[in-house]
Design a protein around this motif. Structure first.
Motif, PDB file in Angstrom:
ATOM      1  N   VAL A   1       0.855  -1.188   0.000  1.00  0.00           N
ATOM      2  CA  VAL A   1       0.000   0.000   0.000  1.00  0.00           C
ATOM      3  C   VAL A   1       0.892   1.239   0.000  1.00  0.00           C
ATOM      4  CG1 VAL A   1      -1.746   1.305   1.252  1.00  0.00           C
ATOM      5  CG2 VAL A   1      -1.852  -1.207   1.204  1.00  0.00           C
ATOM      6  N   ILE A   2       0.706   2.090  -1.005  1.00  0.00           N
ATOM      7  CA  ILE A   2       1.437   3.355  -1.098  1.00  0.00           C
ATOM      8  C   ILE A   2       0.493   4.489  -0.691  1.00  0.00           C
ATOM      9  CG2 ILE A   2       2.755   4.914  -2.566  1.00  0.00           C
ATOM     10  CD1 ILE A   2       4.087   2.205  -2.082  1.00  0.00           C
ATOM     11  N   THR A   3       0.936   5.302   0.247  1.00  0.00           N
ATOM     12  CA  THR A   3       0.099   6.389   0.776  1.00  0.00           C
ATOM     13  C   THR A   3       0.811   7.731   0.611  1.00  0.00           C
ATOM     14  OG1 THR A   3       1.052   5.949   2.958  1.00  0.00           O
ATOM     15  CG2 THR A   3      -1.083   4.947   2.473  1.00  0.00           C
ATOM     16  N   SER A   4       0.116   8.775   0.969  1.00  0.00           N
ATOM     17  CA  SER A   4       0.682  10.124   1.013  1.00  0.00           C
ATOM     18  C   SER A   4       0.206  10.804   2.292  1.00  0.00           C
ATOM     19  CB  SER A   4       0.233  10.933  -0.211  1.00  0.00           C
ATOM     20  OG  SER A   4       0.684  12.273  -0.121  1.00  0.00           O
ATOM     21  N   GLY A   5       1.142  11.418   3.004  1.00  0.00           N
ATOM     22  CA  GLY A   5       0.765  12.147   4.217  1.00  0.00           C
ATOM     23  C   GLY A   5       0.635  11.288   5.449  1.00  0.00           C
ATOM     24  N   VAL A   6       1.153  10.058   5.420  1.00  0.00           N
ATOM     25  CA  VAL A   6       1.132   9.194   6.597  1.00  0.00           C
ATOM     26  C   VAL A   6       2.529   9.181   7.210  1.00  0.00           C
ATOM     27  CG1 VAL A   6       0.765   6.855   7.469  1.00  0.00           C
ATOM     28  CG2 VAL A   6      -0.706   7.760   5.656  1.00  0.00           C
ATOM     29  N   GLU A   7       2.633   9.525   8.495  1.00  0.00           N
ATOM     30  CA  GLU A   7       3.929   9.582   9.146  1.00  0.00           C
ATOM     31  C   GLU A   7       4.506   8.186   9.353  1.00  0.00           C
ATOM     32  OE1 GLU A   7       1.208  10.976  10.329  1.00  0.00           O
ATOM     33  OE2 GLU A   7       1.557  13.146  10.207  1.00  0.00           O
ATOM     34  N   ASP A   8       5.807   8.121   9.454  1.00  0.00           N
ATOM     35  CA  ASP A   8       6.468   6.856   9.765  1.00  0.00           C
ATOM     36  C   ASP A   8       5.961   6.300  11.084  1.00  0.00           C
ATOM     37  OD1 ASP A   8       7.892   7.097   7.471  1.00  0.00           O
ATOM     38  OD2 ASP A   8       9.796   7.627   8.418  1.00  0.00           O
TER      39      ASP A   8
ATOM     40  N   HIS B   1     -10.633 -10.440   6.799  1.00  0.00           N
ATOM     41  CA  HIS B   1      -9.515 -10.594   7.727  1.00  0.00           C
ATOM     42  C   HIS B   1      -8.694  -9.299   7.723  1.00  0.00           C
ATOM     43  CE1 HIS B   1      -6.578 -12.871  10.127  1.00  0.00           C
ATOM     44  NE2 HIS B   1      -5.668 -12.163   9.468  1.00  0.00           N
ATOM     45  N   ASP B   2      -8.469  -8.714   8.918  1.00  0.00           N
ATOM     46  CA  ASP B   2      -7.700  -7.475   9.027  1.00  0.00           C
ATOM     47  C   ASP B   2      -6.211  -7.764   9.117  1.00  0.00           C
ATOM     48  OD1 ASP B   2      -9.911  -5.846   8.960  1.00  0.00           O
ATOM     49  OD2 ASP B   2     -10.115  -5.722  11.150  1.00  0.00           O
ATOM     50  N   TYR B   3      -5.444  -6.956   8.386  1.00  0.00           N
ATOM     51  CA  TYR B   3      -3.989  -7.012   8.442  1.00  0.00           C
ATOM     52  C   TYR B   3      -3.502  -5.610   8.814  1.00  0.00           C
ATOM     53  CZ  TYR B   3      -4.602 -11.308   5.720  1.00  0.00           C
ATOM     54  OH  TYR B   3      -4.988 -12.552   5.285  1.00  0.00           O
ATOM     55  N   THR B   4      -2.604  -5.523   9.786  1.00  0.00           N
ATOM     56  CA  THR B   4      -2.090  -4.227  10.248  1.00  0.00           C
ATOM     57  C   THR B   4      -0.569  -4.242  10.241  1.00  0.00           C
ATOM     58  OG1 THR B   4      -4.024  -3.856  11.660  1.00  0.00           O
ATOM     59  CG2 THR B   4      -2.052  -2.560  12.147  1.00  0.00           C
ATOM     60  N   GLN B   5       0.014  -3.199   9.644  1.00  0.00           N
ATOM     61  CA  GLN B   5       1.468  -3.054   9.604  1.00  0.00           C
ATOM     62  C   GLN B   5       1.839  -1.591   9.809  1.00  0.00           C
ATOM     63  OE1 GLN B   5       3.943  -5.241   9.366  1.00  0.00           O
ATOM     64  NE2 GLN B   5       2.620  -7.056   9.223  1.00  0.00           N
ATOM     65  N   SER B   6       3.071  -1.369  10.197  1.00  0.00           N
ATOM     66  CA  SER B   6       3.585  -0.027  10.398  1.00  0.00           C
ATOM     67  C   SER B   6       4.068   0.563   9.074  1.00  0.00           C
ATOM     68  CB  SER B   6       4.737  -0.058  11.405  1.00  0.00           C
ATOM     69  OG  SER B   6       5.301   1.220  11.572  1.00  0.00           O
ATOM     70  N   CYS B   7       3.742   1.823   8.863  1.00  0.00           N
ATOM     71  CA  CYS B   7       4.102   2.506   7.615  1.00  0.00           C
ATOM     72  C   CYS B   7       5.506   3.111   7.727  1.00  0.00           C
ATOM     73  CB  CYS B   7       3.089   3.600   7.320  1.00  0.00           C
ATOM     74  SG  CYS B   7       3.406   4.524   5.798  1.00  0.00           S
ATOM     75  N   GLN B   8       6.290   3.005   6.664  1.00  0.00           N
ATOM     76  CA  GLN B   8       7.603   3.640   6.582  1.00  0.00           C
ATOM     77  C   GLN B   8       7.735   4.308   5.215  1.00  0.00           C
ATOM     78  OE1 GLN B   8       9.906   3.858   9.018  1.00  0.00           O
ATOM     79  NE2 GLN B   8       8.565   2.704  10.426  1.00  0.00           N
ATOM     80  N   ASN B   9       8.059   5.593   5.240  1.00  0.00           N
ATOM     81  CA  ASN B   9       8.238   6.333   3.983  1.00  0.00           C
ATOM     82  C   ASN B   9       7.021   6.204   3.070  1.00  0.00           C
ATOM     83  OD1 ASN B   9      10.928   7.160   4.681  1.00  0.00           O
ATOM     84  ND2 ASN B   9      11.665   5.142   4.047  1.00  0.00           N
ATOM     85  N   ASN B  10       5.824   6.256   3.677  1.00  0.00           N
ATOM     86  CA  ASN B  10       4.558   6.197   2.940  1.00  0.00           C
ATOM     87  C   ASN B  10       4.379   4.890   2.161  1.00  0.00           C
ATOM     88  OD1 ASN B  10       2.755   8.549   3.257  1.00  0.00           O
ATOM     89  ND2 ASN B  10       4.617   9.686   2.730  1.00  0.00           N
ATOM     90  N   SER B  11       5.005   3.834   2.670  1.00  0.00           N
ATOM     91  CA  SER B  11       4.829   2.519   2.047  1.00  0.00           C
ATOM     92  C   SER B  11       4.629   1.475   3.144  1.00  0.00           C
ATOM     93  CB  SER B  11       6.049   2.164   1.197  1.00  0.00           C
ATOM     94  OG  SER B  11       5.913   0.861   0.639  1.00  0.00           O
ATOM     95  N   THR B  12       3.641   0.596   2.930  1.00  0.00           N
ATOM     96  CA  THR B  12       3.357  -0.472   3.892  1.00  0.00           C
ATOM     97  C   THR B  12       3.167  -1.775   3.121  1.00  0.00           C
ATOM     98  OG1 THR B  12       2.140   1.157   5.212  1.00  0.00           O
ATOM     99  CG2 THR B  12       1.933  -1.150   5.850  1.00  0.00           C
ATOM    100  N   THR B  13       3.909  -2.807   3.544  1.00  0.00           N
ATOM    101  CA  THR B  13       3.807  -4.110   2.888  1.00  0.00           C
ATOM    102  C   THR B  13       3.237  -5.137   3.869  1.00  0.00           C
ATOM    103  OG1 THR B  13       5.675  -3.637   1.423  1.00  0.00           O
ATOM    104  CG2 THR B  13       5.070  -5.955   1.732  1.00  0.00           C
ATOM    105  N   PHE B  14       2.217  -5.816   3.428  1.00  0.00           N
ATOM    106  CA  PHE B  14       1.541  -6.832   4.242  1.00  0.00           C
ATOM    107  C   PHE B  14       1.867  -8.218   3.672  1.00  0.00           C
ATOM    108  CE2 PHE B  14      -0.847  -2.948   4.213  1.00  0.00           C
ATOM    109  CZ  PHE B  14      -1.232  -2.747   5.530  1.00  0.00           C
ATOM    110  N   THR B  15       2.163  -9.149   4.554  1.00  0.00           N
ATOM    111  CA  THR B  15       2.367 -10.537   4.126  1.00  0.00           C
ATOM    112  C   THR B  15       1.068 -11.318   4.310  1.00  0.00           C
ATOM    113  OG1 THR B  15       4.723 -10.492   4.710  1.00  0.00           O
ATOM    114  CG2 THR B  15       3.653 -12.667   4.541  1.00  0.00           C
ATOM    115  N   ILE B  16       0.612 -11.927   3.229  1.00  0.00           N
ATOM    116  CA  ILE B  16      -0.602 -12.743   3.252  1.00  0.00           C
ATOM    117  C   ILE B  16      -0.158 -14.210   3.202  1.00  0.00           C
ATOM    118  CG2 ILE B  16      -2.872 -13.130   2.268  1.00  0.00           C
ATOM    119  CD1 ILE B  16      -2.286 -10.223   3.096  1.00  0.00           C
TER     120      ILE B  16
END
Length: 276
Positions: free
Chosen positions: A235-242, A253-268
């Motif tokens: 997931v690529i975002t804009s305006g989301v802090e690290d 099913h919910d997946y939650t991960q921490s964002c870094q540099n406006n990018s978040t990768t989830f493992t399914i």
């Protein structure tokens, strides 16, 4: 009156062993009956009950010695107010305690700043003073009365382009409209505080986060080969802090991960992929 001299014949009250002001040479335009001079008070002093004392050193044309006289009492106040502190407060000008300060200020929220001066001041509501934040943002005067107070309350509304981790006050516009009881306007902010006042370290974020894209490792089609191992969703975002959490929902099913540099990768996991 002849041979009248300001320095010899008139004594000015002292403050800390120095005269509270200076007097120009006295002059007369009517042959010596009325003498005038200009008194200039010293700077940055507050003295009550000052006087000018006329000695008996002067004489009239017949040679008669003059008499001593003392002027009426007057006050000298040339001490200009300064900004002593700027703190976070609520809309009632009450200082926020540590437990009352929010973790962050978001778009459209109000930040109230209480400015404390060294003297009681009043303000002019024609071209009222403004706090300058970060050199280019304005906090407007919030107090709606000109009642004398040692504090003034300002309010800033978090704007859409603000993304800061500290709250800095860098100047006060229209500072000459903040006056003490003697009519002295405050010392310019950048004279006393040449850099700025860092009010507090806090997140001030008016940037609205947006979703730029969602990409899966299996593309547009999930086949048996893809389900034989773990997959990913980016997931690529804009305006989301690290370190802010981003959550997606995949097949309930919910997946939650921490964002870094406006990018978040989830493992399914492979097992979850097979349930899609």
């Amino acid at each position: 009156v002849i041979d009248f001299n300001s320095n010899d014949d008139i004594t000015i009250s002292s403050h800390n062993n120095n005269p509270v002001g200076s007097l120009t040479q006295m002059t007369s335009k009517d042959g010596g009956k009325i003498w005038t001079g200009t008194f200039t008070p010293d700077t940055d002093i507050e003295v009550n009950n000052a006087t000018l004392t006329l000695s008996n050193n002067w004489k009239d044309l017949a040679g008669n010695t003059g008499v001593t006289e003392v002027s009426g009492l007057f006050n000298v106040d040339t001490s200009r107010p300064i900004v002593e502190n700027i703190i976070l407060s609520n809309s009632n000008a009450k200082e926020l305690g540590a437990d009352d300060i929010p973790s962050s200020y978001k778009l459209g929220e109000f930040i109230y700043l209480l400015v404390k001066f060294s003297h009681i001041v009043t303000v002019s509501h024609v071209n009222p003073p403004e706090l300058v934040l970060w050199d280019d943002k304005i906090a407007n005067l919030y107090t709606s009365t000109s009642t004398s107070s040692q504090n003034l309350l300002f309010r800033y509304t978090v704007e859409a382009d603000i993304d800061k981790t500290d709250l800095k006050v860098t100047n006060i516009n229209n500072h000459t409209n903040i006056l003490d009881g003697a009519g002295n306007y405050i010392v310019p902010f950048n004279t006393i505080h040449p850099d700025n006042i860092n009010v507090i370290s806090i997140i001030i974020d008016g940037v609205t986060p947006t979703l730029s894209s969602i990409t899966t490792s299996w593309g547009n089609v999930l086949n048996q080969n893809d389900m034989s191992s773990d997959g990913t969703v980016t997931v690529i975002t804009s305006g989301v802090e690290d370190n802010q959490n981003v959550t997606i929902n995949l097949n309930s099913h919910d997946y939650t991960q921490s964002c870094q540099n406006n990018s978040t990768t989830f493992t399914i996991t492979e097992g979850h992929l097979k349930n899609l």
